[in-house]
Design an enzyme around this catalytic site. Structure first.
Site, mmCIF file in Angstrom:
data_model
loop_
_atom_site.group_PDB
_atom_site.id
_atom_site.type_symbol
_atom_site.label_atom_id
_atom_site.label_comp_id
_atom_site.label_asym_id
_atom_site.label_seq_id
_atom_site.Cartn_x
_atom_site.Cartn_y
_atom_site.Cartn_z
ATOM 1 N N TYR A 182 2.367 2.818 13.101
ATOM 2 C CA TYR A 182 2.486 3.838 14.152
ATOM 3 C C TYR A 182 3.512 3.435 15.208
ATOM 4 O O TYR A 182 3.188 2.673 16.137
ATOM 5 C CB TYR A 182 1.109 4.063 14.806
ATOM 6 C CG TYR A 182 0.079 4.512 13.790
ATOM 7 C CD1 TYR A 182 -0.180 5.857 13.578
ATOM 8 C CD2 TYR A 182 -0.589 3.574 12.999
ATOM 9 C CE1 TYR A 182 -1.099 6.264 12.612
ATOM 10 C CE2 TYR A 182 -1.495 3.964 12.024
ATOM 11 C CZ TYR A 182 -1.746 5.318 11.837
ATOM 12 O OH TYR A 182 -2.633 5.714 10.879
ATOM 13 N N HIS A 201 -2.792 8.898 -1.905
ATOM 14 C CA HIS A 201 -3.395 8.304 -0.716
ATOM 15 C C HIS A 201 -4.872 8.062 -1.031
ATOM 16 O O HIS A 201 -5.519 8.867 -1.696
ATOM 17 C CB HIS A 201 -3.272 9.243 0.486
ATOM 18 C CG HIS A 201 -1.851 9.439 0.928
ATOM 19 N ND1 HIS A 201 -1.524 10.019 2.128
ATOM 20 C CD2 HIS A 201 -0.668 9.120 0.336
ATOM 21 C CE1 HIS A 201 -0.205 10.048 2.256
ATOM 22 N NE2 HIS A 201 0.332 9.515 1.172
ATOM 23 N N GLU A 208 6.295 13.757 0.778
ATOM 24 C CA GLU A 208 4.835 13.821 0.802
ATOM 25 C C GLU A 208 4.401 15.271 0.673
ATOM 26 O O GLU A 208 4.962 16.152 1.336
ATOM 27 C CB GLU A 208 4.290 13.249 2.117
ATOM 28 C CG GLU A 208 2.765 13.316 2.175
ATOM 29 C CD GLU A 208 2.203 12.952 3.536
ATOM 30 O OE1 GLU A 208 2.177 11.761 3.850
ATOM 31 O OE2 GLU A 208 1.790 13.872 4.268
ATOM 32 N N ALA A 210 -8.835 0.168 7.132
ATOM 33 C CA ALA A 210 -7.938 0.206 5.975
ATOM 34 C C ALA A 210 -7.809 -1.181 5.338
ATOM 35 O O ALA A 210 -7.704 -1.302 4.118
ATOM 36 C CB ALA A 210 -6.569 0.729 6.399
ATOM 37 N N GLN A 245 3.948 6.788 10.744
ATOM 38 C CA GLN A 245 3.595 8.114 11.258
ATOM 39 C C GLN A 245 4.901 8.826 11.618
ATOM 40 O O GLN A 245 5.908 8.163 11.906
ATOM 41 C CB GLN A 245 2.722 7.937 12.514
ATOM 42 C CG GLN A 245 2.248 9.212 13.167
ATOM 43 C CD GLN A 245 1.429 10.052 12.210
ATOM 44 O OE1 GLN A 245 2.011 10.762 11.389
ATOM 45 N NE2 GLN A 245 0.113 9.985 12.323
ATOM 46 N N LYS A 300 -2.892 -6.431 7.967
ATOM 47 C CA LYS A 300 -2.860 -5.688 6.696
ATOM 48 C C LYS A 300 -1.756 -6.248 5.791
ATOM 49 O O LYS A 300 -1.936 -6.376 4.588
ATOM 50 C CB LYS A 300 -2.623 -4.186 6.960
ATOM 51 C CG LYS A 300 -3.808 -3.471 7.603
ATOM 52 C CD LYS A 300 -3.695 -1.944 7.563
ATOM 53 C CE LYS A 300 -2.843 -1.361 8.647
ATOM 54 N NZ LYS A 300 -2.931 0.120 8.750
ATOM 55 N N ARG A 311 -7.461 4.390 6.474
ATOM 56 C CA ARG A 311 -8.851 4.518 6.889
ATOM 57 C C ARG A 311 -9.328 5.957 6.805
ATOM 58 O O ARG A 311 -10.427 6.250 6.392
ATOM 59 C CB ARG A 311 -9.025 4.009 8.325
ATOM 60 C CG ARG A 311 -10.479 3.937 8.730
ATOM 61 C CD ARG A 311 -10.623 3.792 10.211
ATOM 62 N NE ARG A 311 -10.193 5.006 10.906
ATOM 63 C CZ ARG A 311 -10.183 5.151 12.203
ATOM 64 N NH1 ARG A 311 -10.559 4.155 12.974
ATOM 65 N NH2 ARG A 311 -9.776 6.283 12.767
ATOM 66 N N HIS A 355 -1.324 3.717 17.264
ATOM 67 C CA HIS A 355 -2.460 4.503 16.788
ATOM 68 C C HIS A 355 -3.310 4.893 17.999
ATOM 69 O O HIS A 355 -3.511 4.072 18.905
ATOM 70 C CB HIS A 355 -3.292 3.691 15.794
ATOM 71 C CG HIS A 355 -4.431 4.476 15.219
ATOM 72 N ND1 HIS A 355 -5.719 4.334 15.661
ATOM 73 C CD2 HIS A 355 -4.457 5.438 14.270
ATOM 74 C CE1 HIS A 355 -6.513 5.169 14.985
ATOM 75 N NE2 HIS A 355 -5.766 5.846 14.131
HETATM 76 P P1 FAD Z 1 -6.564 1.219 10.255
HETATM 77 O O1 FAD Z 1 -5.429 0.380 9.811
HETATM 78 O O2 FAD Z 1 -7.920 0.858 9.786
HETATM 79 O O3 FAD Z 1 -6.516 1.280 11.845
HETATM 80 C C1 FAD Z 1 -7.341 2.193 12.555
HETATM 81 C C2 FAD Z 1 -7.479 1.727 14.016
HETATM 82 O O4 FAD Z 1 -8.286 0.542 14.050
HETATM 83 C C3 FAD Z 1 -6.164 1.324 14.691
HETATM 84 O O5 FAD Z 1 -6.267 1.650 16.043
HETATM 85 C C4 FAD Z 1 -6.088 -0.189 14.499
HETATM 86 O O6 FAD Z 1 -5.323 -0.804 15.523
HETATM 87 C C5 FAD Z 1 -7.556 -0.553 14.570
HETATM 88 N N1 FAD Z 1 -7.937 -1.689 13.717
HETATM 89 C C6 FAD Z 1 -7.495 -1.985 12.473
HETATM 90 N N2 FAD Z 1 -8.128 -3.059 12.000
HETATM 91 C C7 FAD Z 1 -9.024 -3.459 12.948
HETATM 92 C C8 FAD Z 1 -9.983 -4.493 13.054
HETATM 93 N N3 FAD Z 1 -10.174 -5.359 12.068
HETATM 94 N N4 FAD Z 1 -10.725 -4.579 14.192
HETATM 95 C C9 FAD Z 1 -10.545 -3.694 15.214
HETATM 96 N N5 FAD Z 1 -9.648 -2.695 15.168
HETATM 97 C C10 FAD Z 1 -8.894 -2.568 14.050
HETATM 98 N N6 FAD Z 1 -5.497 10.560 6.693
HETATM 99 C C11 FAD Z 1 -6.188 11.142 5.673
HETATM 100 O O7 FAD Z 1 -7.369 11.467 5.825
HETATM 101 N N7 FAD Z 1 -5.588 11.400 4.462
HETATM 102 C C12 FAD Z 1 -4.310 11.072 4.218
HETATM 103 O O8 FAD Z 1 -3.801 11.313 3.124
HETATM 104 C C13 FAD Z 1 -3.542 10.449 5.264
HETATM 105 N N8 FAD Z 1 -2.256 10.070 5.083
HETATM 106 C C14 FAD Z 1 -1.580 9.396 6.077
HETATM 107 C C15 FAD Z 1 -0.281 8.929 5.836
HETATM 108 C C16 FAD Z 1 0.429 8.251 6.831
HETATM 109 C C17 FAD Z 1 1.828 7.748 6.548
HETATM 110 C C18 FAD Z 1 -0.172 8.031 8.106
HETATM 111 C C19 FAD Z 1 0.591 7.327 9.191
HETATM 112 C C20 FAD Z 1 -1.456 8.485 8.347
HETATM 113 C C21 FAD Z 1 -2.181 9.162 7.346
HETATM 114 N N9 FAD Z 1 -3.506 9.591 7.531
HETATM 115 C C22 FAD Z 1 -4.202 10.206 6.510
HETATM 116 C C23 FAD Z 1 -4.143 9.446 8.853
HETATM 117 C C24 FAD Z 1 -4.888 8.092 8.995
HETATM 118 O O9 FAD Z 1 -5.978 8.065 8.111
HETATM 119 C C25 FAD Z 1 -5.347 7.998 10.448
HETATM 120 O O10 FAD Z 1 -4.242 7.817 11.292
HETATM 121 C C26 FAD Z 1 -6.457 7.000 10.748
HETATM 122 O O11 FAD Z 1 -6.963 7.294 12.054
HETATM 123 C C27 FAD Z 1 -6.027 5.538 10.760
HETATM 124 O O12 FAD Z 1 -5.728 5.100 9.509
HETATM 125 P P2 FAD Z 1 -5.142 3.614 9.281
HETATM 126 O O13 FAD Z 1 -5.068 3.412 7.816
HETATM 127 O O14 FAD Z 1 -3.929 3.415 10.079
HETATM 128 O O15 FAD Z 1 -6.367 2.755 9.868
#
Ligand code: FAD
Length: 317
Positions: free
Chosen positions: A179, A94, A18, A144, A210, A199, A124, A183
């Site tokens: 995670y 991403h 990455e 997401a 992560q 998802k 997200r 998370h």
């Molecule tokens: P989600 O899957 O949407 O989850 C976010 C939170 O909401 C979690 O606590 C989950 O349990 C909860 N949740 C999910 N769905 C629901 C629902 N329907 N109702 C209620 N709660 C829910 N960030 C950037 O800005 N740019 C990047 O390029 C980037 N790359 C990353 C790459 C990796 C491998 C990882 C692990 C993280 C990366 N991130 C990046 C950080 C990421 O955007 C953050 O960790 C963000 O806070 C959560 O993203 P997510 O896609 O896991 O969110």
């Protein structure tokens, strides 16, 4: 080629990296300088992160303030295209919900499709710097999974304009984040895993984790995923430690724990040069154990230390 095709067509553990887009003003040569030492290992793909805009307030001469939008690391999509062109390697841009309306997301996906990019990692994103919690755009996605559904719709030829006829289908392979240490917003691991499973059920083809520094956390995460019926590949994300400061920055930024033997070894170092040696050894040991356990891919977060990661991969091969 899709990430899942790379995995399915191989009987050994693959390597991927990455990278971050360069800071604005740096030029793409700085990125090539970062990637050059890593390309001899034939990575299956290169992920390129996405960085949303930040808002700042600049003082005008009359004392009032002007809101300015700053994008420090633009160019994710075009960097993917440039890397594919220069190194003939697959890329994974991403894509985040934060800062995007659904129309802009569709345009971005159409551009990626035209560029011949087969993969996206849908996320997200975190809260903007001036916000206390994540706020979607008024017409943007909240989670997401909502972004993921937009991608799976395009994969079926369903665009936002419902009256488009004979649309072509995209064929994105979709990754999502997982995670091993939960998370930070999830009330508990069960809840986080439930949303991760949603998802996957909605069409995610694989999970990237992560970063973690204790392989036991990864193994128990994989077990917990399998127990609730998640069957897609779970790619471990790995990052080296190379400064003492990281002992506080990494837990704070990424909500992860650092194992005591690692923190003690780092604290015992005289300088960051010594920390780098400890970090390299730790990363190599983590990689060896994961490889022996048969993980599909070792995915390295290379920011700032491509040569350290290159040393580890060289010793691993
Ligand atoms: P989600 O899957 O949407 O989850 C976010 C939170 O909401 C979690 O606590 C989950 O349990 C909860 N949740 C999910 N769905 C629901 C629902 N329907 N109702 C209620 N709660 C829910 N960030 C950037 O800005 N740019 C990047 O390029 C980037 N790359 C990353 C790459 C990796 C491998 C990882 C692990 C993280 C990366 N991130 C990046 C950080 C990421 O955007 C953050 O960790 C963000 O806070 C959560 O993203 P997510 O896609 O896991 O969110």
């Amino acid at each position: 080629m899709k990430v899942t095709d790379h995995i399915n067509q191989s009987d050994r553990t693959l390597i991927s990296f990455e990278i971050l887009p360069p800071l604005k003003g740096k030029g793409i040569q700085s990125l090539y300088g970062h990637l050059d030492p890593l390309m001899e290992f034939n990575p299956s793909f290169i992920n390129v992160t996405y960085h949303r805009s930040e808002h700042n307030f600049k003082k005008r001469a009359d004392g009032s303030f002007e809101k300015v939008v700053i994008r420090k690391r633009p160019g994710t999509e075009s960097i993917c295209a440039a890397i594919m062109n220069k190194y003939n390697v697959d890329t994974v841009p991403h894509l985040i919900c934060g800062g995007f309306g659904i129309g802009e997301t569709e345009d971005a996906l159409i551009n990626l499709n035209y560029l011949g990019i087969d993969n996206v990692l849908v996320l997200r994103g975190d809260a903007a710097k001036n916000e206390t919690s994540f706020e979607p755009e008024p017409d943007g996605h909240k989670y997401a999974i909502d972004l993921l559904r937009q991608v799976t719709n395009l994969n079926q030829g369903i665009y936002l304009e419902e009256d488009l006829k004979n649309t072509s289908k995209t064929k994105f392979c979709i990754g999502v984040a997982g995670y091993p240490e939960k998370h930070f917003e999830a009330p508990n691991m069960e809840s986080d895993l439930k949303h991760l499973k949603a998802k996957v059920d909605a069409g995610a083809d694989y999970i990237v984790t992560q970063m973690f520094f204790d392989n036991a956390k990864y193994f128990s995460f994989v077990n917990a995923c399998r127990e609730i019926g998640i069957t897609v590949p779970i790619i471990p994300g790995l990052k080296p430690i190379y400064t003492k400061k990281q002992l506080t920055i990494l837990p704070k930024t990424f909500n992860i724990d650092l194992p005591t033997p690692l923190t003690e070894a780092v604290n015992g170092c005289k300088n960051d040069e010594d920390v780098e040696k400890i970090g390299e050894e730790w990363l190599l040991n983590q990689s060896k154990e994961l490889k022996n356990a048969g993980v599909p891919i070792l995915h390295y977060y290379t920011l700032g230390r491509p040569f350290l990661v290159a040393n580890v991969v060289k010793k691993l091969m």
